[in-house]
Design a protein around this motif. Structure first.
Motif, PDB file in Angstrom:
ATOM      1  N   ARG A 170      34.901  29.068  33.167  1.00 39.02           N
ATOM      2  CA  ARG A 170      33.945  29.524  32.159  1.00 39.02           C
ATOM      3  C   ARG A 170      32.496  29.280  32.560  1.00 39.02           C
ATOM      4  NH1 ARG A 170      38.665  28.170  29.400  1.00 39.02           N
ATOM      5  NH2 ARG A 170      39.410  29.864  28.054  1.00 39.02           N
ATOM      6  N   ASP A 171      32.263  28.632  33.711  1.00 41.38           N
ATOM      7  CA  ASP A 171      30.910  28.572  34.267  1.00 41.38           C
ATOM      8  C   ASP A 171      30.674  29.690  35.267  1.00 41.38           C
ATOM      9  OD1 ASP A 171      32.183  27.689  36.659  1.00 41.38           O
ATOM     10  OD2 ASP A 171      32.024  25.614  36.010  1.00 41.38           O
ATOM     11  N   GLY A 172      31.724  30.447  35.614  1.00 44.93           N
ATOM     12  CA  GLY A 172      31.585  31.601  36.490  1.00 44.93           C
ATOM     13  C   GLY A 172      31.466  31.291  37.963  1.00 44.93           C
ATOM     14  N   VAL A 173      31.680  30.046  38.357  1.00 48.25           N
ATOM     15  CA  VAL A 173      31.484  29.644  39.750  1.00 48.25           C
ATOM     16  C   VAL A 173      32.802  29.552  40.514  1.00 48.25           C
ATOM     17  CG1 VAL A 173      30.743  27.684  41.188  1.00 48.25           C
ATOM     18  CG2 VAL A 173      29.291  28.508  39.346  1.00 48.25           C
ATOM     19  N   ARG A 174      33.901  29.308  39.807  1.00 50.11           N
ATOM     20  CA  ARG A 174      35.200  29.193  40.455  1.00 50.11           C
ATOM     21  C   ARG A 174      36.192  30.165  39.823  1.00 50.11           C
ATOM     22  NH1 ARG A 174      33.973  23.493  39.840  1.00 50.11           N
ATOM     23  NH2 ARG A 174      33.929  22.375  41.836  1.00 50.11           N
ATOM     24  N   LEU A 175      37.324  30.306  40.498  1.00 50.53           N
ATOM     25  CA  LEU A 175      38.445  31.000  39.896  1.00 50.53           C
ATOM     26  C   LEU A 175      39.720  30.251  40.243  1.00 50.53           C
ATOM     27  CD1 LEU A 175      40.170  32.639  42.279  1.00 50.53           C
ATOM     28  CD2 LEU A 175      38.262  34.212  42.111  1.00 50.53           C
ATOM     29  N   ALA A 176      40.716  30.429  39.390  1.00 50.00           N
ATOM     30  CA  ALA A 176      42.061  29.945  39.658  1.00 50.00           C
ATOM     31  C   ALA A 176      42.976  31.162  39.673  1.00 50.00           C
ATOM     32  CB  ALA A 176      42.506  28.945  38.594  1.00 50.00           C
ATOM     33  N   ALA A 177      43.932  31.156  40.572  1.00 52.66           N
ATOM     34  CA  ALA A 177      44.807  32.310  40.712  1.00 52.66           C
ATOM     35  C   ALA A 177      46.227  31.861  41.008  1.00 52.66           C
ATOM     36  CB  ALA A 177      44.307  33.235  41.823  1.00 52.66           C
ATOM     37  N   VAL A 178      47.173  32.683  40.601  1.00 57.71           N
ATOM     38  CA  VAL A 178      48.563  32.503  41.011  1.00 57.71           C
ATOM     39  C   VAL A 178      48.808  33.465  42.164  1.00 57.71           C
ATOM     40  CG1 VAL A 178      50.981  32.628  40.334  1.00 57.71           C
ATOM     41  CG2 VAL A 178      49.263  31.854  38.684  1.00 57.71           C
ATOM     42  N   VAL A 179      49.068  32.894  43.338  1.00 57.31           N
ATOM     43  CA  VAL A 179      49.284  33.691  44.540  1.00 57.31           C
ATOM     44  C   VAL A 179      50.655  33.331  45.104  1.00 57.31           C
ATOM     45  CG1 VAL A 179      48.409  34.339  46.817  1.00 57.31           C
ATOM     46  CG2 VAL A 179      46.808  33.682  45.010  1.00 57.31           C
ATOM     47  N   ASN A 180      51.531  34.304  45.136  1.00 57.89           N
ATOM     48  CA  ASN A 180      52.913  34.067  45.589  1.00 57.89           C
ATOM     49  C   ASN A 180      53.548  32.889  44.858  1.00 57.89           C
ATOM     50  OD1 ASN A 180      52.525  36.176  47.354  1.00 57.89           O
ATOM     51  ND2 ASN A 180      52.261  34.896  49.163  1.00 57.89           N
ATOM     52  N   GLY A 181      53.262  32.787  43.565  1.00 57.28           N
ATOM     53  CA  GLY A 181      53.866  31.752  42.743  1.00 57.28           C
ATOM     54  C   GLY A 181      53.237  30.385  42.855  1.00 57.28           C
ATOM     55  N   GLU A 182      52.132  30.256  43.590  1.00 57.27           N
ATOM     56  CA  GLU A 182      51.444  28.979  43.756  1.00 57.27           C
ATOM     57  C   GLU A 182      50.051  29.043  43.126  1.00 57.27           C
ATOM     58  OE1 GLU A 182      53.477  27.899  48.081  1.00 57.27           O
ATOM     59  OE2 GLU A 182      51.430  28.683  47.978  1.00 57.27           O
ATOM     60  N   VAL A 183      49.531  27.872  42.749  1.00 60.37           N
ATOM     61  CA  VAL A 183      48.209  27.787  42.132  1.00 60.37           C
ATOM     62  C   VAL A 183      47.158  27.582  43.218  1.00 60.37           C
ATOM     63  CG1 VAL A 183      46.722  26.478  40.577  1.00 60.37           C
ATOM     64  CG2 VAL A 183      49.116  26.880  39.972  1.00 60.37           C
ATOM     65  N   LYS A 184      46.171  28.458  43.234  1.00 56.41           N
ATOM     66  CA  LYS A 184      45.055  28.322  44.167  1.00 56.41           C
ATOM     67  C   LYS A 184      43.742  28.301  43.397  1.00 56.41           C
ATOM     68  CE  LYS A 184      47.311  30.549  48.139  1.00 56.41           C
ATOM     69  NZ  LYS A 184      47.276  29.409  49.065  1.00 56.41           N
ATOM     70  N   VAL A 185      42.802  27.504  43.899  1.00 56.57           N
ATOM     71  CA  VAL A 185      41.460  27.421  43.337  1.00 56.57           C
ATOM     72  C   VAL A 185      40.475  27.776  44.439  1.00 56.57           C
ATOM     73  CG1 VAL A 185      39.730  25.893  42.334  1.00 56.57           C
ATOM     74  CG2 VAL A 185      42.104  25.691  41.622  1.00 56.57           C
ATOM     75  N   ALA A 186      39.446  28.549  44.093  1.00 50.60           N
ATOM     76  CA  ALA A 186      38.456  28.967  45.087  1.00 50.60           C
ATOM     77  C   ALA A 186      37.096  29.062  44.415  1.00 50.60           C
ATOM     78  CB  ALA A 186      38.846  30.305  45.702  1.00 50.60           C
ATOM     79  N   SER A 187      36.046  29.144  45.224  1.00 52.97           N
ATOM     80  CA  SER A 187      34.693  29.329  44.701  1.00 52.97           C
ATOM     81  C   SER A 187      34.293  30.796  44.837  1.00 52.97           C
ATOM     82  CB  SER A 187      33.700  28.431  45.442  1.00 52.97           C
ATOM     83  OG  SER A 187      33.698  28.724  46.826  1.00 52.97           O
ATOM     84  N   ILE A 226      35.306  35.693  47.404  1.00 51.29           N
ATOM     85  CA  ILE A 226      36.119  34.534  47.028  1.00 51.29           C
ATOM     86  C   ILE A 226      36.252  33.664  48.266  1.00 51.29           C
ATOM     87  CG2 ILE A 226      38.373  33.758  46.232  1.00 51.29           C
ATOM     88  CD1 ILE A 226      38.598  36.420  44.729  1.00 51.29           C
ATOM     89  N   ARG A 227      35.822  32.420  48.160  1.00 54.93           N
ATOM     90  CA  ARG A 227      35.691  31.572  49.337  1.00 54.93           C
ATOM     91  C   ARG A 227      36.449  30.251  49.166  1.00 54.93           C
ATOM     92  NH1 ARG A 227      32.332  27.388  50.530  1.00 54.93           N
ATOM     93  NH2 ARG A 227      31.838  27.030  52.726  1.00 54.93           N
ATOM     94  N   ALA A 228      36.919  29.722  50.275  1.00 49.10           N
ATOM     95  CA  ALA A 228      37.505  28.378  50.377  1.00 49.10           C
ATOM     96  C   ALA A 228      38.650  28.146  49.394  1.00 49.10           C
ATOM     97  CB  ALA A 228      36.429  27.305  50.208  1.00 49.10           C
ATOM     98  N   PRO A 229      39.679  29.008  49.361  1.00 56.06           N
ATOM     99  CA  PRO A 229      40.802  28.753  48.463  1.00 56.06           C
ATOM    100  C   PRO A 229      41.615  27.538  48.893  1.00 56.06           C
ATOM    101  CG  PRO A 229      41.297  30.605  49.905  1.00 56.06           C
ATOM    102  CD  PRO A 229      39.864  30.229  50.159  1.00 56.06           C
ATOM    103  N   ARG A 230      42.117  26.793  47.912  1.00 55.50           N
ATOM    104  CA  ARG A 230      42.946  25.620  48.163  1.00 55.50           C
ATOM    105  C   ARG A 230      44.165  25.686  47.258  1.00 55.50           C
ATOM    106  NH1 ARG A 230      38.425  20.737  48.589  1.00 55.50           N
ATOM    107  NH2 ARG A 230      37.138  21.738  50.180  1.00 55.50           N
ATOM    108  N   THR A 231      45.311  25.322  47.793  1.00 58.41           N
ATOM    109  CA  THR A 231      46.552  25.330  47.025  1.00 58.41           C
ATOM    110  C   THR A 231      46.759  23.962  46.389  1.00 58.41           C
ATOM    111  OG1 THR A 231      47.504  26.936  48.561  1.00 58.41           O
ATOM    112  CG2 THR A 231      49.027  25.776  47.102  1.00 58.41           C
TER     113      THR A 231
END
Length: 575
Positions: A445-462, A472-477
């Motif tokens: 809700r600050d618009g700087v990051r996103l969270a996504a479900v990718v192939n059933g896993e949780v990833k966070v990126a900036s 979308i940069r630097a995703p981490r599982t």
């Protein structure tokens, strides 16, 4: 050597050093933040090699203490890497007999051990935790010395910290930076050593002045960029923490206020003391020099749903309110569209919905009680639940909505001044490489990051913006291999995610932003599979299972039935 003598020696050395200002009280500075002298007791006499290795791991958060378990040769070069590895508790040991070159058989004074454990992640030099779950094995050699005491001759090159030792030695601190428009403060979790406790505030300020972590670089800005400490961070006689800055000239009064906000909010979870924020000895802001959290703006108004917005849901192809289950006014509530999912702007004034159409899906956006404008997306057979970027002081409704087309193409619909929406592609190559399929995407809700479900896993990126593109940069599982088969997720707090999975043992789970650990929600009242979820700060978490909609305010509390919707409902809070 006594502490008094040590302090005198340090005092003498400081007196000869021109780089330390004279008005800073001298203190004993340890080589490593964890090296408190009173903790160095050394190995127990006559300990067996297996217990020696376990004691070595128990002391590994304190480098000076851990070195006493090594041979002199090994201690001289250990550790050779400056990024501690964090592993699960209770590692296993597998001995291997050293037969060596001697024809007489095994060497009784040498023991080879394989240390087996599960790596959780590593601590980066900037104090950020990088999640990296994987099995690991480390080879150790333990040797009997001339005094018949066992010592480790070949340790792992890293500090190996068990989870329990790491949590005892470090604490998580949320440094604060600004989004690129300087509307909202953005948390940047770091882990800071607990000892020495009297310089905790200094370590946090130094990390803050050094800038954002690698995962947030280019996604946030700091009004403290280029600022340095004029003198050490110390506690004054009245208990206030003195933070004396320099290189702040040529900055506006508004920037000075933003600097104070970054410092005070970054230290809010570290100390209750007043913060005396100075510019080369004078108050940074002329009419005030002492600050506490209540004295500065929160900078989160644009990133928090309004209290009166209790949430909506798509139920039976129309939008209903979660408060009473009644359809909202307008076409979206009347069933004019064959709706699949929806999202409400943070101020509550607008809707973005996904409509099922023959052969595919369609995105519609518009004022909540009016006709929703069709947004052209070519060949869209599926669209993820929409998600809104925060607005700004001129237009709190937000001008940007994101979704994923056919599980691969991330797009953003942007509203122009004439209220027309234009679609742009987002560079999500880092997120979709290796055949990544995106089935859920939620903007913070600050618009700087996103969270996504990718192939059933949780990833966070900036999210990094330039004049030409959005990347979308630097995703981490997060919690790789543990939190899997994920079907939905959302942000419950600025630094906390909640997800729902098809795992019977883990239907709902909470994770911190850095993925260090996870917290399961109670599942006794749920009827898996759980199919959707919504969450927001200071709101109950709401999920849907095959019995309907449920809510809870805490992972340790039971789920309460909500009669607002049925088993096919897809609830959503603003955002």
């Amino acid at each position: 050597m006594t502490r008094a003598v040590l302090a005198l020696l340090v005092l003498a050395s400081l007196a000869s050093c021109a780089t330390i200002p004279a008005d800073t009280p001298p203190r004993v500075m340890l080589e490593n933040p964890g090296e408190a002298p009173d903790r160095i007791s050394g190995p127990r006499a006559g300990v067996d090699p297996f217990t020696l290795v376990q004691d070595f791991l128990d002391a590994a958060d304190n480098i000076a203490a851990a070195k006493t378990y090594l041979t002199e040769e090994a201690a001289a070069t250990w550790p050779s890497h400056d990024q501690p590895i964090i592993v699960q508790n209770n590692p296993t040991y597998r001995p291997e007999i050293d037969r060596g070159p001697s024809p007489d058989g095994p060497n009784p004074d040498v023991l080879h051990l394989t240390l087996g454990t599960t790596q959780i992640g590593e601590l980066k030099p900037d104090g950020s935790f990088y999640p990296q779950v994987q099995p690991r094995e480390d080879k150790l050699v333990v040797r009997r010395q001339a005094d018949q005491q066992w010592r480790i001759a070949q340790p792992p090159p890293y500090q190996l910290l068990t989870k329990i030792r790491f949590e005892a030695a470090y604490r998580r601190v949320n440094l604060q930076f600004f989004d690129p428009a300087r509307r909202v403060l953005v948390p940047d979790p770091r882990w800071v050593a607990n000892e020495p406790s009297e310089s905790m505030e200094a370590r946090v300020v130094e990390l803050l002045l050094a800038g954002p972590s690698d995962g947030l670089k280019d996604a946030v800005v700091s009004t403290l960029e280029g600022v340095q400490l004029h003198t050490n961070v110390v506690q004054d006689s009245d208990g206030a923490i003195r933070i004396n800055l320099t290189n702040v000239e040529e900055r506006s009064p508004e920037e000075h206020k933003q600097m104070v906000a970054q410092i005070v909010n970054s230290l809010s979870g570290v100390t209750l003391n007043k913060l005396r924020i100075l510019d080369t000895g004078s108050a940074l802001i002329p009419d005030r020099q002492d600050w506490q959290a209540a004295d500065v703006p929160t900078y989160d108004g644009l990133a928090s749903p309004k209290p009166e917005l209790t949430g909506l849901a798509v139920d039976n192809r129309r939008v209903i309110t979660l408060a009473d289950g009644r359809p909202i006014e307008g076409p979206a509530g009347a069933g004019a569209y064959n709706l699949v999912s929806g999202a409400q702007s943070l101020d509550g004034s607008h809707l973005a919905v996904v409509e099922h159409v023959p052969g595919g899906a369609r995105l519609r956006i518009g004022p909540i009680n009016r006709e929703l404008q069709e947004i052209p997306l070519d060949d869209a057979t599926s669209l993820t639940r929409p998600t809104w970027m925060p607005g700004n002081s001129r237009d709190e409704s937000g001008n940007e909505v994101w979704t994923v087309v056919n599980e691969t193409l991330v797009v953003r619909a942007v509203r122009a001044a004439d209220n027309r929406w234009t679609v742009f592609a987002v560079d999500a190559s880092d997120l979709t490489r290796d055949r990544g399929r995106i089935t859920e995407l939620r903007l913070s809700r600050d618009g700087v990051r996103l969270a996504a479900v990718v192939n059933g896993e949780v990833k966070v990126a900036s999210i990094v913006r330039s004049e030409e593109s959005v990347t979308i940069r630097a995703p981490r599982t997060l919690q790789l291999g543990t939190v899997r088969s994920v079907v939905g997720l959302d942000w419950s707090e600025r630094t906390v995610l909640v997800a729902v999975t098809h795992l019977p043992s883990l239907p709902v789970v909470s994770m911190p932003l850095d993925g260090f650990d996870y917290t399961p929600y109670m599942s006794s009242t749920l009827s898996p599979p759980v199919t959707s979820i919504t969450a927001a700060p200071s709101r109950p978490v709401i999920v849907t299972d095959k019995a309907g909609i449920w809510s809870t305010a805490d992972p340790g509390k039971v789920w309460l039935s909500d009669r607002a919707g049925g088993p096919d409902s897809r609830p959503f809070y603003p955002g």
